[in-house]
Design a protein around this motif. Sequence first.
Motif, PDB file in Angstrom:
ATOM      1  N   LEU A1368      39.983  35.926  33.411  1.00  0.00           N
ATOM      2  CA  LEU A1368      39.374  36.272  32.290  1.00  0.00           C
ATOM      3  C   LEU A1368      38.193  37.394  32.420  1.00  0.00           C
ATOM      4  O   LEU A1368      37.646  38.011  31.337  1.00  0.00           O
ATOM      5  CB  LEU A1368      38.705  34.964  31.706  1.00  0.00           C
ATOM      6  N   GLN A1369      37.550  36.990  33.452  1.00  0.00           N
ATOM      7  CA  GLN A1369      36.317  38.207  33.976  1.00  0.00           C
ATOM      8  C   GLN A1369      36.863  39.620  34.162  1.00  0.00           C
ATOM      9  O   GLN A1369      36.135  40.370  33.709  1.00  0.00           O
ATOM     10  CB  GLN A1369      35.666  37.436  35.336  1.00  0.00           C
ATOM     11  N   ALA A1370      38.130  39.363  35.128  1.00  0.00           N
ATOM     12  CA  ALA A1370      38.538  40.944  35.094  1.00  0.00           C
ATOM     13  C   ALA A1370      39.071  41.663  33.676  1.00  0.00           C
ATOM     14  O   ALA A1370      39.151  42.718  33.856  1.00  0.00           O
ATOM     15  CB  ALA A1370      39.994  40.797  36.066  1.00  0.00           C
ATOM     16  N   ALA A1371      39.450  40.996  32.799  1.00  0.00           N
ATOM     17  CA  ALA A1371      39.719  41.356  31.407  1.00  0.00           C
ATOM     18  C   ALA A1371      38.795  41.398  30.496  1.00  0.00           C
ATOM     19  O   ALA A1371      38.858  42.002  29.406  1.00  0.00           O
ATOM     20  CB  ALA A1371      40.916  40.442  30.800  1.00  0.00           C
ATOM     21  N   SER A1372      37.371  41.552  31.074  1.00  0.00           N
ATOM     22  CA  SER A1372      36.212  41.771  30.387  1.00  0.00           C
ATOM     23  C   SER A1372      35.248  42.735  30.928  1.00  0.00           C
ATOM     24  O   SER A1372      35.705  43.170  32.061  1.00  0.00           O
ATOM     25  CB  SER A1372      35.245  40.526  29.952  1.00  0.00           C
ATOM     26  N   GLN A1373      34.387  43.004  30.315  1.00  0.00           N
ATOM     27  CA  GLN A1373      33.364  44.168  30.833  1.00  0.00           C
ATOM     28  C   GLN A1373      32.484  43.260  31.961  1.00  0.00           C
ATOM     29  O   GLN A1373      32.245  42.335  31.830  1.00  0.00           O
ATOM     30  CB  GLN A1373      32.497  44.489  29.820  1.00  0.00           C
ATOM     31  N   PRO A1374      32.423  44.168  32.962  1.00  0.00           N
ATOM     32  CA  PRO A1374      31.574  43.717  33.904  1.00  0.00           C
ATOM     33  C   PRO A1374      30.106  43.202  33.802  1.00  0.00           C
ATOM     34  O   PRO A1374      29.567  43.709  32.645  1.00  0.00           O
ATOM     35  CB  PRO A1374      31.315  45.024  35.051  1.00  0.00           C
TER      36      PRO A1374
END
Length: 1443
Positions: A1368-1374
Amino acid sequence: MDGEDFVPPPECPVFEPSWEEFEDPMGYIAKIRPIAEKSGICKIRPPPDWQPPFAVEVDNFHFTPRIQRLNELEAETRVKLNYLDRIAKFWEIQGSSLKIPNIERRILDLFGLSKIVAEEGGFETVCKERRWARVAQKLGYPPGKNIGSLLRSHYERIVYPFEVFQAGASLPPCKPRPYDSDDVDKEYKPHSIPLRQSVQPSKTSSYGRRANRLQKDPEPTEEDIEKNPELKKLQIYGAGPKMMGLGLMARDKGARKKGMEAFPLPPTDITVKEEMGKNDEDYESRKDEPCTKMTMRLRRNLNNAQFVDSFVCRMCGRGDEDEKLLLCDGCDDNYHTFCLLPPLAEPPKGDWRCPKCVAECKRPAEAFGFEQATREYTLQSFGEMADTFKADYFNMPVHMVPTELVEREFWRLVSSIEEDVTVEYGADIHSKEFGSGFPVNNGRRELTLEEQEYARSGWNLNVMPVLDQSVLCHINGDISGMKVPWLYVGMVFSAFCWHIEDHWSYSINYLHWGEPKTWYGVPGFAAEHLEDVMKRLTPELFEFQPDLLHQLVTIMNPNILMAHGVPVVRTNQCAGEFVITFPRAYHSGFNQGYNFAEAVNFCTADWLPAGRSCIEHYRRLRRYCVFSHEELACKMAACPERLDLNLAAATHREMFSIVQEERQLRKGLLEKGITEAEREAFELLPDDERQCHKCKTTCFLSALACTNCPERLVCLYHTQDLCPCPTEKHYLRYRYTLDELLAMLHRLKVRAESFDSWATRVKDALEKEEKVKQGMEHLEALKAEATERKFPDNELLQRLNAALSDFQHCQNISTELLTNSHSRFGGSLEFMTMAELKTLVEKMHNLPCVFTPLEQSVEHFDTQAQAFLDGCECTRSPPSQEQVQALLEEGDALVAEAPAMKLLRGLQEQGRWLSEVRRTLGPQGGEASVTLGVLRGLMEAGCSVPQSTAVETAMAELQELLTIAERWEEKAQICLEHSRQKHPLSTLEAIVNEATQIPVQLPNILSLQACLGRARAWVTDLEEIQNGEHYPCLDDLEGLVAVGRDLPVLMDELRQLELQVTSAHSWREKASKTFLKKNSPHSLLEVLCPYVNRQRDRRVGKELGADTESLGLTAQDLRDPAAIVLAFKDGEKREKEAIQRLQKVNLTKPGLESETRGAPFLSFICMCGQPPRLPLLRCHLCKDWFHGGCVPFPSLSPPASPHCWWDWNTRFLCPLCQRSRRPRLETILALLVALQRLPVRLPEGEALQCLTERAINWQGRAKKALESPELKKVLETLQKLKESLGKEENGISDDVIVLSDSEGMEDGHIDWCTFVPWIEHLLPLVPSLKGPVIELSPAARAQLEDLQLEGDLLEVTLDQTQVIYRLLQAASQPPHHALHSLLLQRSTGRSGKAKDSKRKRKSQRGAPGSESVPACHDASESKKTCPLQQASPHTTAQTHSEV
């Protein structure tokens, strides 16, 4: 008369009874009546030791006092004030205000001036005959100063126009001319006494002080009238100017007439209504005139019918000749000048009032009465107010003010027109509602012995009205103030006015405590004289209020009454003293200061004639009665045997007069032809339904009624006033027939004459000759009859008592001589002299009763008793107790004790003891009543009775039984002691069974038997638990162990249970160490159960609920595994719904960055409940904000490649969401294996099983989701990206520190000392991080977010949780700002604490369950975050305020 010249009247009689006299209140009052009645009042000082306690509950005593304005109480002063109000009203109508002149430095008495001028023949006569000097002398002015001419000028200027107006003559327009004098006239402010009675006093007004009423006040405006209800009521309603005497200023300051623009208002002198012109110029010329709301409303519509009517003459009804139409300045009515009486030749100049407004000055005065205060007081608050008022008024401490000074000042104030002093008086407070000051035995509270004595005392004002000698005791109802006392709380100057008691009864007043009360009294024979004097001096008050003296609102100076021949006495009643007023005695007075008094009425036999005269007086005044006098007399006559002899005689005389009068009245009805009659129980009717329609008397014996007018009835004195119906319609309603009344009269006569019969028999008994003397029993019977019939104390009764006393004296001396005591009563001589013996014999010979030779009877009894005792000894059988008792009674009746009496008493005691032993040891005694104490008591009693064979045998039996019982009792005591060895159940049962054969109640045996019962019940409970469907619960086993340890019985099962409980506690402790954090506020069961109640106060210090609240189950439900599973499943669903609701709420809360956007700050956040401050952390689960210094930072695990920002673990869970250590699933499974080996069920075990099942289910769903083709492909993409980024970073220079297992990481912990340079290297890379690096379909993202939410709720660590988070983090903005802030915070906050970090890591290295992620959390929990204070300026500027 000036109060400063007040001369105190003579003192009333003061009585100080002895204790013997004080015992009989009514008798003592009858004794002092001949003296005290001549003064009207008297004072009684009780004996010094008679001090009743104050019984009022001070905290619950609340009352509302009356308001008293002192100068309105005095009759002559009130007449003057009323006169001044009327004359002020007159001049107000004339457009002026009343100003009273000063002559010789004192205010001119306008009322006295008017009265004296009228007595001298009127104004014209006084002027013609030049009597003004005589008028001045009568007013008290010194001669020779030309005061007469001044009085003439003032009279002609002020009073004469008013007198002419009062006489009804035509009065030309006039105003009081100004008068040049050295003394300044003072404007008079009207009292408006009747009007003020309906006005509630202002809550902000202070209590009365020495206020000068004649001060010049600022004139009120219209705004003042709107705010002041009293001024508003005084207005003259209608259009036009209002209250001409007050000089009101209109809101618009324009002129009223043309040509007057330069002058500031006064009001116009005359207003003549002109016909409305057709052109607008006439209207414009008048539009600036000030107008009221009514005229404004009419002018808006000229076609309005009301507007047309306003131009019509009120006399003739026409509207013509408009130039002669006058407008009244008071009511806005119109009148033609030629329609007035007398007609006016031309319109008057100045203000003009119509006849209707002028008539207001002639209205009679309304009835005067007191108004109630608006404030409610307690005794303490009233006392503080009263003491402060008195101390301020006299400018000295309250206890130092002399009573003479207060008395003079009081009569000065009540006679003063210039000064208004207002006080408050708590009068006529019902004791039945608030409690009496005397102790009352009403059951509300328990009285002490002292209080009970005072509660029964005849001087207790609650008891005195209902004493047998009081007439009021025969009235059934509680008449408040007459039979039930009233309470009075006074302050200085508070007064009670001239009055007599209802029905002319007696009254008694007791001052419980406080400062004195000053009384004035007039005897009953001078009552009519006092009434005549007051009516003659103040006829104006009695003209419209004839019963003024019955209203208790009027006083008059005693010096004035004494000057007119009324005898007046006075007294100061101090605390602890009584004041009694006699029938028809007028009395008044005032209080010297703060005090508390109580008063009540009572009526004695001598009151009855006065009571009947009072009813005749009431009949003439048409005043209501408190009770029916005839009903009271008939009720006493119906039960003559209950009456005191004096009361019976007085009632007989009263009833004789009543019956004779009733006979004549009924005879008069027969002569008028009224023959119909019916019986009526008048006492059952309400008083208002049996009152005479004419005189308001309460009817009882008879009344006349009409069949056509059933709502009316009249007494037989007013038969002609019933109704105009024919006589045939009238009929008599009667209570008793004349024959019944005569029968009652006869019984009263018998009761009254019973004393004569008794007196004759007493004379015969006391004067009998020797041969016909009767026994002492006859004299005692005569004395008992006198006591029973309540005969009064008299000479015959005293002689009878003396004869009985002499007989007893001679009998006592004879007894002493016959028993050889040789002691004279009270003396110490061994032998009597011959002279004394002769005197005794002569005295015995002169006794009026037979004196039996004593020695012969004693010797005869002794011989008889000895024969009985010898017979018992011969037969050796116990004598009959009835025979022994009969002999003892016969011996006790003798005046001397026979020698055999001692043996008889011993024989009686012996028989009683043997009977008690037989009853105790026999079957009828019963085991329940025989105790060791009873046996020992019988043994001790047996030692004191005369010994015999039967006594010795009984003593032996008792001793044997007592020895056996004590042996078994000792054996049971040994078995009950816990410190000794416990015995098996069978051994103790054998002991109890054997001991129960003894017919004695043994406490230790009973206790042991009870223990055996509990042991059997314990074994039964254990078998039920062990044979149940499930393993037993830990709570049940702990309860059984606790009960079993307290029992003195050896049970093998107890040891087994203790081992099971110990193993269960050991498992619970191990599970607690696995799950619970150090110093965790949660219990193990709370951590294992779903967290349902998330809508709570999240501040620190919130008390947590009990374990039974974790699943919403009771303690009984926790024993059922199925109930726990169902509750757990339901809790999972509710937990998820609760966290979703909480997320929605918390996501609406802005952070500190909102300050720059204009959003408001949060009021309170975090667990500490403080406002926001840097740095702030947001929980990954509940989305709430937390201070960095209040919660531990999230653990940053650096990835292998710095550019793989999605591998950084920035996830933060607050302590409220992560409640436990969250062990791995493998550790939990080990706990479950250990749980299965326990033969005990724990609620925590059931919850752990449910948690494990929930975690495994979630893990299965997570694996299934991650193995889907889409997510597999995404994971492979991430892995490839990570590998490619890792290859690119292999070329980093050597100054970049690479973390290895031995360098910077110890047991999964970051060595921040070596990590600091690495962080400095990573900080510049954060802004260059880009994303998202992967893409997820909406369905996949929703599925992962749902799994992540459920995984965060689990208190278990699973690898799939971290994988889902990375995806989920990789699919979001840093998270640039979060990474930057956390890296900067770590570098600045940890660089100076290297040594502390190493020590902490070493202590944590051996901690159980130190897996990678939980270990990082645990390590960080004990550390506080340092604020961003050491960062460089350029670095700080780049750091975002949110984390």
